[in-house]
Design an enzyme around this catalytic site. Sequence first.
Site: not given
Ligand code: NAP
Length: 301
Positions: A55, A213, A216, A220, A223
Amino acid sequence: MVERIRLAPQGPEFSRMICGYWRLMEWGMSPQQLLTFIEQHVELGVTTVDHADIYGGYACEQAFGDALRLKPALRQSLELVSKCGIATTAKPGNPGNPIGHYITDRDHIVQSAEHSLRYLHTDYLDLLLIHRPDPLMDADDVAEAFVALHKSGKVRHFGVSNFTPAQFQLLQSRLPFSLVTNQVEISPIHQPAILDGTLDQCQQLRIKPMAWSCLGGGRLFNDAEFQPLRDELLRVAQEIGAETIEQVVYAWVMRLPSSPLPIIGSGKIERVRSALKAQKLALNRQQWFRIRKAALGYDVP
Ligand code: NAP
């Protein structure tokens, strides 16, 4: 406050929702600011944190460890999850790899876990996952690494991420202890794990998946193609008394009978606090299927 949940019959107890640190380097926090954020989510009951060796171009674990160094006692309040098995081309201070690849050799797994311990400023991981299925994975080799890390006390529990049920079974067949999770992508806009047997296997084995995610990765909200989904989420939010559409999404994920643990990807404590309210929201069957349909664009056959 967040509920506590046991990940597997012989597994660790985690917070029902988890903070993910993939995007940490984008948050631009000083060690002190990061420490404050960690303390704030621990205060809310979110004690489990998700990391991976790669990461932030191999920088996130170190940044997290730098914050922990400011208050070492905080380690006792946390469950640290990390992953290994991806080798990227971008490794600062390192010639890097000419091509990105997966690597699940025994020595690599052990060394990667030891690096994680050093960077995270801790002497054990609560959970180590193989990040992605490796076509060249020798299950005996991985098992040897896991057993060695377990025996030395460096890692307490093991799991996988993005594995098919067959890949999960293969690795499990070589281990003297149970894998405790499969961390997979689950959201209304990415539903394969719901239907391809991945979550069924978790339910069968009584292990809880970790869901990445759920929003997304932010798509979400932005898009245009997800406008019908946003409209439906808003309608359901009004029906069940949710404040935001993301609360409805988290409730939709947690409604699955395998009880996925959502990983929250935001570094904003207000968003973490808001996400936790999803625990109290109950979606009925029809609301769950309306969201499914709005995301996929078609009804059940
Ligand atoms: P996510 O919650 O789907 O996306 C987070 C993103 O959404 C951030 O950029 C956040 O921005 C934004 N967001 C959240 N609320 C929002 C809102 N109300 N309006 C606009 N944007 C908003 O999660 P993710 O970060 O993709 O993944 C979560 C965790 O899963 C990662 O940190 C990692 O630990 C894990 N992960 C694992 C894998 C794997 O292969 N195992 C792959 C990907 C991720 P802000 O920062 O501005 O709030």
